[in-house]
Design a protein around this motif. Structure first.
Motif, PDB file in Angstrom:
ATOM      1  N   LYS A   1       0.823  -1.205   0.000  1.00 27.10           N
ATOM      2  CA  LYS A   1       0.000   0.000   0.000  1.00 27.10           C
ATOM      3  C   LYS A   1       0.860   1.258   0.000  1.00 27.10           C
ATOM      4  CE  LYS A   1      -4.240  -1.533  -0.005  1.00 27.10           C
ATOM      5  NZ  LYS A   1      -5.197  -1.165  -1.075  1.00 27.10           N
ATOM      6  N   GLY A   2       1.978   1.187   0.708  1.00 26.42           N
ATOM      7  CA  GLY A   2       2.888   2.326   0.715  1.00 26.42           C
ATOM      8  C   GLY A   2       3.452   2.607  -0.657  1.00 26.42           C
ATOM      9  N   LYS A   3       3.777   1.537  -1.402  1.00 26.86           N
ATOM     10  CA  LYS A   3       4.297   1.712  -2.766  1.00 26.86           C
ATOM     11  C   LYS A   3       3.227   2.297  -3.679  1.00 26.86           C
ATOM     12  CE  LYS A   3       7.669  -2.049  -2.499  1.00 26.86           C
ATOM     13  NZ  LYS A   3       8.077  -3.366  -3.055  1.00 26.86           N
ATOM     14  N   GLU A   4       1.957   1.827  -3.506  1.00 24.11           N
ATOM     15  CA  GLU A   4       0.870   2.370  -4.334  1.00 24.11           C
ATOM     16  C   GLU A   4       0.655   3.852  -4.063  1.00 24.11           C
ATOM     17  OE1 GLU A   4      -2.589   0.073  -3.651  1.00 24.11           O
ATOM     18  OE2 GLU A   4      -1.767  -1.792  -4.495  1.00 24.11           O
ATOM     19  N   ASN A   5       0.735   4.241  -2.806  1.00 30.10           N
ATOM     20  CA  ASN A   5       0.548   5.654  -2.467  1.00 30.10           C
ATOM     21  C   ASN A   5       1.667   6.517  -3.028  1.00 30.10           C
ATOM     22  OD1 ASN A   5      -1.775   5.037  -1.033  1.00 30.10           O
ATOM     23  ND2 ASN A   5      -0.689   4.801   0.922  1.00 30.10           N
ATOM     24  N   GLU A   6       2.889   5.967  -3.028  1.00 26.60           N
ATOM     25  CA  GLU A   6       4.013   6.706  -3.595  1.00 26.60           C
ATOM     26  C   GLU A   6       3.859   6.870  -5.095  1.00 26.60           C
ATOM     27  OE1 GLU A   6       7.515   4.651  -2.501  1.00 26.60           O
ATOM     28  OE2 GLU A   6       7.403   5.181  -0.367  1.00 26.60           O
ATOM     29  N   ALA A   7       3.307   5.820  -5.751  1.00 28.14           N
ATOM     30  CA  ALA A   7       3.141   5.867  -7.210  1.00 28.14           C
ATOM     31  C   ALA A   7       2.085   6.883  -7.623  1.00 28.14           C
ATOM     32  CB  ALA A   7       2.763   4.483  -7.737  1.00 28.14           C
ATOM     33  N   THR A   8       1.065   7.024  -6.772  1.00 29.79           N
ATOM     34  CA  THR A   8      -0.003   7.973  -7.095  1.00 29.79           C
ATOM     35  C   THR A   8       0.334   9.375  -6.626  1.00 29.79           C
ATOM     36  OG1 THR A   8      -1.135   7.403  -5.029  1.00 29.79           O
ATOM     37  CG2 THR A   8      -1.775   6.195  -7.005  1.00 29.79           C
TER      38      THR A   8
END
Length: 522
Positions: A515-522
């Motif tokens: 989830k942390g990676k997804e938030n960084e990507a967005t």
């Protein structure tokens, strides 16, 4: 008095008058008659007169003076010649002589009598070992120490652990073949270290009270290991009576018959808290005291069988759930059940559940379960769709008895097509619908609370789920929360829950990382 040809009564009168010259003739006569009545027929019998016995006719100080003088004069530590010599001395000289003799084995005056092999408290095993000049068994030695310490506790005021040093040294010096240490590690050349330690340990262990319990523990159930509560069987408050509790219950009952808009929530909460004692009394019924546990060594299988038998006992039987509901209608609401459960267990179920659901733990658990089953994955997708549609209502279906739990355990019946479109939720127990709740969250609070409030054990097929919720959401952990029907079920369930909890924590770490990676990507 030794060797004195006079009758025992005259010798007693002379001896006591020398030791206690302040006694009047009548008091002296009463003491002599009392001793004769107690069976004193010879000098050595005075050695067995303890302080509690002497206090029957004397003050504490006089009884202590006589006891100490007679222990010195007629105890096994002195010779007959010294006794005879001391009997001719005045009181002051006798006391000084006894002090000098007792101080020879230690720096302070000994209060403890010197028990010899012929003493009535000496175990037969020790007497036999002394006769054969061999070592006694450990049980016989423990019995001797226990008897002597207990006897001293009863008869000697202000007893100290150091008082037993003289007794241990006396026994070793008198019977070295039986008591002397074979290996000496300290500077004590007498070889009495082990016996000294044994007396001291017995004295120290007696002073400890392992059964001291807090006020909360005193209110715990007769079988606290089965419920995990801190106020399961409360005492009637000092400011209350049974009649005043019943009056408040009637007030609550009358208030429940009013329209809901006319309810005074503050008054209801106050009265429900004040009548907690009567609520528990109705639910628990007559409380049976816990059976004392046998601490003797037994085979593991025997212990497990005993645990299962104890755990399989039916929980306390008070009123049935339907009658409790009639008497306490406000108890079977989300607020009433949560307030009662908070007092009962010390945990706020409503806040704990709300906090857990609003954290990411709920999403993590749902995603983890979805990876284990196609049906759970479908349920996860359906829940997402219903949340997007906002469809939360449905017609109230007729409750069918087939929907109740077959074993009468607490369960929820949803009025609607499914869990996500349900409008009303019926809490059922003992094959009876108890209360209708409008919100799923409130229904779950009542369901979880009911297991503790109503003394319900966990059903075998639900044990793992309920234990996981209990530990992870309610934060109720520990050995006092054994709510399974048997110890075998308890152990098996906890093993499964432990494995699943580890998987949950591993999955949560991975889930949060993604989830942390997804938030960084967005």
């Amino acid at each position: 008095m030794m060797g004195d040809p006079r009758p025992i009564a005259e010798r007693l009168k002379s001896n006591i008058s020398d030791l206690l010259p302040h006694l009047s003739d009548k008091e002296l006569e009463d003491v002599v008659n009392f001793l004769l009545k107690e069976g004193v027929r010879k000098d050595v019998d005075l050695y067995r007169m303890t302080i509690p016995i002497l206090k029957t006719v004397l003050t504490t100080v006089d009884a202590s003076d006589l006891y100490e003088a007679w222990q010195t004069l007629y105890g096994p530590g002195g010779s007959s010649q010294s006794r005879q010599q001391q009997s001719q001395l005045p009181l002051q000289s006798q006391q000084e002589t006894s002090r000098s003799r007792l101080s020879s084995s230690g720096s302070s005056k000994s209060k403890v009598p010197m028990y010899d092999k012929d003493h009535v408290l000496m175990p037969t095993g020790i007497q036999e070992a002394i006769r054969k000049e061999c070592r006694p068994s450990s049980k016989a030695r423990e019995a001797m120490v226990e008897r002597f310490v207990d006897d001293c506790r009863k008869n000697i005021p202000n007893l100290q652990r150091s008082d037993f040093v003289d007794l241990a040294d006396f026994l070793v010096q008198t019977y070295p073949a039986t008591f002397k240490d074979t290996v000496i590690y300290t500077n004590n050349k007498l070889g009495s270290d082990s016996l000294r330690d044994q007396f001291r340990n017995k004295f120290d262990n007696d002073k400890r009270n392992p059964n001291v319990r807090t006020s909360k523990e005193l209110e715990a159930p007769a079988r606290p290991e089965a419920y995990g509560c801190i106020s399961w069987n409360p005492q009637l408050p000092a400011s209350e009576t049974e009649a005043s509790q019943e009056e408040k219950r009637i007030t609550l009952l009358n208030m429940s018959r009013l329209a809901k808009k006319n309810w005074d929530q503050k008054t209801i909460k106050k009265l429900m808290m004040e009548t907690y004692y009567l609520q528990r009394k109705d639910i628990n019924g007559e409380v049976v005291a816990a059976k004392p546990k046998n601490n003797k060594k037994r085979k593991r299988r025997e212990m497990e069988d005993e645990e299962n038998e104890s755990q399989a006992d039916d929980p306390p039987q008070g009123m049935n759930v339907s009658l409790v509901r009639e008497r306490w209608p406000f108890l079977f609401t989300s607020k009433g059940m949560n307030q009662h459960c908070k007092t009962l267990t010390g945990t706020d179920f409503h806040d704990s559940l709300y906090e857990w659901i609003n954290s990411d733990n709920a999403d993590i658990l749902i995603d983890l379960l979805a990876t284990k089953s196609d049906d759970l994955a479908y349920m996860r997708r359906r829940m997402v769709r219903e949340e997007k549609k906002g469809n939360k209502t449905a017609e109230i279906d007729e409750l069918d008895e087939e929907l109740f739990s077959a074993d009468g355990f607490p369960n929820l019946v949803v009025a609607g097509t499914d869990l996500y479109s349900g409008e009303n939720f019926f809490f059922c127990c003992d094959h009876t619908p108890i209360v209708c709740l409008e919100k799923l969250f409130e229904a779950i609070v009542v369901l979880l609370s009911s297991y503790f409030v109503l003394n319900v054990m966990y059903a075998t097929d639900l044990a793992c789920t309920l234990i996981f919720l209990q530990e992870q959401i309610l934060k109720l952990k520990g050995t006092n929360l054994q709510k399974c029907v048997t110890m075998d079920v308890q152990r098996a369930a906890y093993k499964k829950v432990s494995r699943f909890t580890n998987k949950f924590l591993e999955f949560a770490e991975k889930w949060r990382r993604e989830k942390g990676k997804e938030n960084e990507a967005t």
